[in-house]
Design an enzyme around this catalytic site. Structure first.
Site, PDB file in Angstrom:
ATOM      1  N   GLY A 108     -26.911  -1.619 -33.351  1.00 29.87           N
ATOM      2  CA  GLY A 108     -27.548  -2.842 -32.847  1.00 29.87           C
ATOM      3  C   GLY A 108     -27.578  -2.881 -31.330  1.00 29.87           C
ATOM      4  N   GLN A 109     -27.971  -4.047 -30.811  1.00 26.16           N
ATOM      5  CA  GLN A 109     -28.178  -4.176 -29.347  1.00 26.16           C
ATOM      6  C   GLN A 109     -26.906  -3.848 -28.562  1.00 26.16           C
ATOM      7  OE1 GLN A 109     -28.971  -8.137 -27.850  1.00 26.16           O
ATOM      8  NE2 GLN A 109     -29.671  -7.366 -25.869  1.00 26.16           N
ATOM      9  N   ASP A 153     -21.730  -0.154 -45.054  1.00 26.95           N
ATOM     10  CA  ASP A 153     -22.050  -1.567 -45.231  1.00 26.95           C
ATOM     11  C   ASP A 153     -20.701  -2.303 -45.267  1.00 26.95           C
ATOM     12  OD1 ASP A 153     -22.583  -4.089 -46.275  1.00 26.95           O
ATOM     13  OD2 ASP A 153     -24.170  -3.368 -47.597  1.00 26.95           O
ATOM     14  N   TYR A 174     -25.250 -19.431 -38.506  1.00 23.05           N
ATOM     15  CA  TYR A 174     -24.646 -18.465 -37.572  1.00 23.05           C
ATOM     16  C   TYR A 174     -23.424 -19.089 -36.893  1.00 23.05           C
ATOM     17  CZ  TYR A 174     -24.577 -15.316 -33.439  1.00 23.05           C
ATOM     18  OH  TYR A 174     -24.223 -14.432 -32.445  1.00 23.05           O
ATOM     19  N   LYS A 176     -19.452 -18.173 -36.966  1.00 22.54           N
ATOM     20  CA  LYS A 176     -18.757 -17.769 -35.735  1.00 22.54           C
ATOM     21  C   LYS A 176     -17.473 -18.592 -35.551  1.00 22.54           C
ATOM     22  CE  LYS A 176     -21.106 -14.335 -34.484  1.00 22.54           C
ATOM     23  NZ  LYS A 176     -20.469 -13.013 -34.531  1.00 22.54           N
TER      24      LYS A 176
HETATM   25  P1  NAD Z   1     -27.757  -6.722 -33.678  1.00 23.20           P
HETATM   26  O1  NAD Z   1     -28.460  -7.598 -34.654  1.00 23.20           O
HETATM   27  O2  NAD Z   1     -28.525  -6.072 -32.604  1.00 23.20           O
HETATM   28  O3  NAD Z   1     -26.963  -5.584 -34.473  1.00 23.20           O
HETATM   29  C1  NAD Z   1     -26.221  -5.856 -35.621  1.00 23.20           C
HETATM   30  C2  NAD Z   1     -26.084  -4.568 -36.394  1.00 23.20           C
HETATM   31  O4  NAD Z   1     -25.363  -4.876 -37.598  1.00 23.20           O
HETATM   32  C3  NAD Z   1     -27.430  -3.963 -36.813  1.00 23.20           C
HETATM   33  O5  NAD Z   1     -27.527  -2.617 -36.387  1.00 23.20           O
HETATM   34  C4  NAD Z   1     -27.418  -4.060 -38.340  1.00 23.20           C
HETATM   35  O6  NAD Z   1     -28.016  -2.942 -38.990  1.00 23.20           O
HETATM   36  C5  NAD Z   1     -25.927  -4.112 -38.639  1.00 23.20           C
HETATM   37  N1  NAD Z   1     -25.614  -4.738 -39.917  1.00 23.20           N
HETATM   38  C6  NAD Z   1     -26.201  -5.827 -40.486  1.00 23.20           C
HETATM   39  N2  NAD Z   1     -25.648  -6.052 -41.689  1.00 23.20           N
HETATM   40  C7  NAD Z   1     -24.692  -5.119 -41.870  1.00 23.20           C
HETATM   41  C8  NAD Z   1     -23.779  -4.828 -42.920  1.00 23.20           C
HETATM   42  N3  NAD Z   1     -23.757  -5.547 -44.061  1.00 23.20           N
HETATM   43  N4  NAD Z   1     -22.934  -3.782 -42.776  1.00 23.20           N
HETATM   44  C9  NAD Z   1     -22.957  -3.039 -41.637  1.00 23.20           C
HETATM   45  N5  NAD Z   1     -23.822  -3.234 -40.635  1.00 23.20           N
HETATM   46  C10 NAD Z   1     -24.665  -4.273 -40.757  1.00 23.20           C
HETATM   47  O7  NAD Z   1     -26.544  -7.574 -33.085  1.00 23.20           O
HETATM   48  P2  NAD Z   1     -25.833  -7.419 -31.671  1.00 23.20           P
HETATM   49  O8  NAD Z   1     -26.626  -8.181 -30.695  1.00 23.20           O
HETATM   50  O9  NAD Z   1     -25.495  -6.021 -31.405  1.00 23.20           O
HETATM   51  O10 NAD Z   1     -24.535  -8.303 -31.959  1.00 23.20           O
HETATM   52  C11 NAD Z   1     -23.302  -7.742 -32.341  1.00 23.20           C
HETATM   53  C12 NAD Z   1     -22.290  -8.857 -32.442  1.00 23.20           C
HETATM   54  O11 NAD Z   1     -22.226  -9.544 -31.194  1.00 23.20           O
HETATM   55  C13 NAD Z   1     -22.602  -9.936 -33.487  1.00 23.20           C
HETATM   56  O12 NAD Z   1     -21.408 -10.410 -34.040  1.00 23.20           O
HETATM   57  C14 NAD Z   1     -23.249 -11.030 -32.683  1.00 23.20           C
HETATM   58  O13 NAD Z   1     -23.080 -12.288 -33.272  1.00 23.20           O
HETATM   59  C15 NAD Z   1     -22.460 -10.926 -31.394  1.00 23.20           C
HETATM   60  N6  NAD Z   1     -23.183 -11.518 -30.264  1.00 23.20           N
HETATM   61  C16 NAD Z   1     -24.316 -10.943 -29.796  1.00 23.20           C
HETATM   62  C17 NAD Z   1     -24.990 -11.535 -28.740  1.00 23.20           C
HETATM   63  C18 NAD Z   1     -26.259 -10.960 -28.168  1.00 23.20           C
HETATM   64  O14 NAD Z   1     -26.906 -11.615 -27.342  1.00 23.20           O
HETATM   65  N7  NAD Z   1     -26.650  -9.760 -28.546  1.00 23.20           N
HETATM   66  C19 NAD Z   1     -24.496 -12.728 -28.188  1.00 23.20           C
HETATM   67  C20 NAD Z   1     -23.358 -13.309 -28.724  1.00 23.20           C
HETATM   68  C21 NAD Z   1     -22.691 -12.666 -29.758  1.00 23.20           C
HETATM   69  C1  AKB Z   2     -28.358 -15.311 -30.526  1.00 22.98           C
HETATM   70  O1  AKB Z   2     -29.220 -15.843 -29.803  1.00 22.98           O
HETATM   71  O2  AKB Z   2     -28.229 -15.526 -31.738  1.00 22.98           O
HETATM   72  C2  AKB Z   2     -27.356 -14.407 -29.856  1.00 22.98           C
HETATM   73  C3  AKB Z   2     -26.166 -15.200 -29.447  1.00 22.98           C
HETATM   74  C4  AKB Z   2     -26.153 -15.889 -28.163  1.00 22.98           C
HETATM   75  O3  AKB Z   2     -25.230 -15.303 -30.197  1.00 22.98           O
HETATM   76  N1  AKB Z   2     -28.000 -13.745 -28.767  1.00 22.98           N
END
Ligand code: NAD
Ligand code: AKB
Length: 310
Positions: free
Chosen positions: A11-12, A50, A140, A144
């Site tokens: 993921g990101q 998974d 969500y 969290k």
């Molecule tokens: P993302 O959606 O880019 O990546 C999530 C990854 O999880 C994906 O590659 C997806 O394939 C994988 N995934 C989904 N279901 C799954 C499962 N059942 N088993 C295994 N893998 C699975 O998310 P991200 O932005 O990389 O976020 C990662 C974490 O950081 C999350 O907990 C998110 O809530 C948190 N977060 C992200 C942000 C942001 O802006 N990116 C902000 C706050 C919190």
């Molecule tokens: C979202 O917008 O869901 C994420 C976050 C701030 O948790 N980028």
């Protein structure tokens, strides 16, 4: 030396975190995992995993003698509102599975990111305190808050070293965001470099906390390396680097791309989510307890994003 498992590693955050972790701990000490069978983005040890599959999760932890887990697998806020039951399953059952497997199979520490999404409209939205009202209105956000509480529970009851950060919207150029409310702040750059106008789904005056990815990666590693006796909170630290509105981000981009234009078609679902999230967070606990100090502000982040995307 730590042996680290990263879930949701494609993921990101994950695609950049695995690289940063491998630079710190060594390539073979960091096992990336995600749903996909192929992992051309993992560039090193990879497992298809998974997090709802407890048997495979246990096997991976035992086989690689994992000592630390960065649990990133989740559904983000906007996708979560479209698929609330799936968001509950992945975010809640997945996190519980990770904590249970960790405590039974020799894992010492677990990092689980929380989010500004753990707050809600009844939270003080300006300078949101570290310890405050948390009544989110999204699935969500509910997962969290519960994830934060589970981290405290596993730490207090089972001695598992559970830590985490409340991330704001993360801005990066490598992997696309996964379906959140803050995604506009990434998408906008792709339009700006292509010379195209961008249609934003949030109102021009919507202020949100944001952070450039290198600061987020630094925070993930720094928090997990901080001495435990320095941490009063340990879990769910507010961290932020900048606050801006779509209007302010556009003005900063226009300093580099003067012809860039934006228009607005507000999506009521994402707008109402954004309206319930902080305008700005107080991250003084993270600064005091483990030395959080971001490097990128709005102007530095915009210059870097445009440079890399060009
Ligand atoms: P993302 O959606 O880019 O990546 C999530 C990854 O999880 C994906 O590659 C997806 O394939 C994988 N995934 C989904 N279901 C799954 C499962 N059942 N088993 C295994 N893998 C699975 O998310 P991200 O932005 O990389 O976020 C990662 C974490 O950081 C999350 O907990 C998110 O809530 C948190 N977060 C992200 C942000 C942001 O802006 N990116 C902000 C706050 C919190
Ligand atoms: C979202 O917008 O869901 C994420 C976050 C701030 O948790 N980028």
């Amino acid at each position: 030396m730590q042996k680290i498992l990263v879930t949701g590693a494609l993921g990101q955050i994950g695609v950049e975190l695995i690289d940063a972790l491998r630079k710190t701990y060594g390539k073979n000490h960091v096992i990336a995992s995600d749903l996909r069978a192929d992992a051309e983005n993992a560039y090193g040890p990879y497992e298809q995993l998974d997090v709802l599959d407890t048997q495979k999760l246990t096997e991976v932890i035992k086989e690689h003698k994992i000592t630390r887990i960065y649990h990133l697998a989740a559904l983000l806020s906007a996708v979560g509102e479209h698929h609330p039951l799936k968001a509950w399953d992945v975010n809640m059952t997945g996190t519980l599975n990770v904590y249970e497997a960790a405590r039974h199979h020799g894992v010492e520490s677990v990092f689980v990111p929380s989010s500004i999404g753990a707050f809600g409209a009844s939270t003080p939205l300006d300078q949101t305190p570290q310890d405050t009202i948390q009544r989110p209105s999204t699935m969500y956000g509910i997962t969290k808050v519960a994830g934060e509480l589970l981290g405290d529970y596993y730490a207090n009851k089972f001695g598992l070293d559970c830590r985490g950060l409340r991330f704001p919207g993360l801005i990066s150029y490598l992997a696309p965001p996964g379906g959140g409310t803050t995604d506009y702040a990434v998408e906008i750059f792709h339009y700006a470099v292509k010379g195209q106008p961008y249609t934003c789904y949030l109102r021009p005056d919507t202020s949100l906390d944001m952070m450039y990815m290198p600061d987020a990666l630094q925070a993930c590693i720094q928090l997990m390396e901080a001495p435990a006796d320095q941490l009063i909170h340990r879990n769910a630290f507010n961290v932020t680097a900048m606050q801006f509105t779509p209007e302010q981000l556009t003005a900063e981009i226009q300093k580099h791309v003067p012809d860039f234009t934006i228009n607005y078609e507000v999506d009521p679902i994402r707008q109402s989510i954004a309206d319930s999230w902080p305008n700005s967070m107080d991250d003084s606990a993270a600064r005091q307890e483990w030395g959080w100090s971001p490097e990128y502000d709005l102007s530095k982040m915009v210059a870097e994003m445009l440079k890399h995307l060009r």
